[in-house]
Design an enzyme around this catalytic site. Structure first.
Site, mmCIF file in Angstrom:
data_model
loop_
_atom_site.group_PDB
_atom_site.id
_atom_site.type_symbol
_atom_site.label_atom_id
_atom_site.label_comp_id
_atom_site.label_asym_id
_atom_site.label_seq_id
_atom_site.Cartn_x
_atom_site.Cartn_y
_atom_site.Cartn_z
ATOM 1 N N CYS A 1 0.877 -1.182 0.000
ATOM 2 C CA CYS A 1 0.000 0.000 0.000
ATOM 3 C C CYS A 1 0.910 1.226 0.000
ATOM 4 O O CYS A 1 2.087 1.114 -0.332
ATOM 5 C CB CYS A 1 -0.993 -0.019 1.170
ATOM 6 N N ASN B 1 2.474 1.532 4.297
ATOM 7 C CA ASN B 1 2.699 0.265 4.991
ATOM 8 C C ASN B 1 2.349 0.354 6.474
ATOM 9 O O ASN B 1 3.004 -0.220 7.321
ATOM 10 C CB ASN B 1 4.149 -0.207 4.787
ATOM 11 N N CYS C 1 -1.423 0.663 7.208
ATOM 12 C CA CYS C 1 -2.863 0.351 7.294
ATOM 13 C C CYS C 1 -3.195 -0.916 6.513
ATOM 14 O O CYS C 1 -3.302 -1.990 7.075
ATOM 15 C CB CYS C 1 -3.715 1.521 6.775
ATOM 16 N N ARG C 2 -3.353 -0.766 5.207
ATOM 17 C CA ARG C 2 -3.849 -1.874 4.389
ATOM 18 C C ARG C 2 -2.877 -3.031 4.276
ATOM 19 O O ARG C 2 -3.260 -4.196 4.467
ATOM 20 C CB ARG C 2 -4.229 -1.365 2.995
ATOM 21 N N SER C 3 -1.642 -2.763 3.925
ATOM 22 C CA SER C 3 -0.723 -3.895 3.685
ATOM 23 C C SER C 3 -0.348 -4.657 4.953
ATOM 24 O O SER C 3 -0.279 -5.888 4.906
ATOM 25 C CB SER C 3 0.505 -3.461 2.880
ATOM 26 N N ASP D 1 -8.308 3.253 1.071
ATOM 27 C CA ASP D 1 -7.382 3.644 2.132
ATOM 28 C C ASP D 1 -8.180 4.185 3.317
ATOM 29 O O ASP D 1 -8.827 5.224 3.208
ATOM 30 C CB ASP D 1 -6.424 4.714 1.612
#
Length: 156
Positions: free
Chosen positions: A12, A15, A17-19, A126
């Protein structure tokens, strides 16, 4: 001599939140099914290198029985394109950034949800500037993605 397990890098922007959520979920689902994977996560930007995942991401993971507390942000490097079989990116903006930074490897990265069989065009939103509920929604989407990816990887 056994074959090397499939390897996935989840990407993401920062690095945090999402990943890292995806990494934690993929690890959890792979362990449940007994599928051996090499997993890591990284960001396209260096904003948060060395920092733990966002507190909201850690909370949503803990509330669902997994921990991402020990992960720390890093940035994608050129060597990742040799190390990982699949570079799976949360959204088109970050996919474009990888292709801009690493044009020799432009064919190696792809959208995460497309790889997982969810949608060729859908992106993982996001949640960083959103509410806690946005992190919950992203967790659920990534959990669905992990299940799809594991099904695909088991089939070969």
């Amino acid at each position: 001599m056994s074959a090397r397990p499939p390897s996935l890098l989840l990407v993401c922007m920062g690095n945090i939140c999402r990943s890292p959520l995806a990494e934690g979920i993929f690890r959890h689902r792979a362990a449940e099914t007994g599928l051996e994977l090499e997993l890591d996560s990284a960001g396209t930007h260096a904003y948060h290198i060395g920092h733990p995942p966002d507190a909201r991401a850690r909370r949503v993971a803990r509330e669902r029985g997994l921990s991402i507390d020990t992960l720390s942000a890093r940035q994608v490097v050129a060597a990742d394109f040799q190390r990982f079989d699949h570079i799976l990116v949360a959204d088109r903006m970050n996919l474009d950034e990888l292709n801009r930074r690493f044009p020799r490897h432009a064919d190696r990265a792809q959208l995460l949800l497309a790889f997982c069989g969810i949608s060729p065009e859908t992106e993982v939103p996001d949640p960083y500037y959103g509410e806690y509920a946005d992190f919950e929604s992203v967790f659920e989407l990534l959990d669905r993605a992990a299940r799809g990816a594991l099904t695909r990887l088991r089939k070969g």
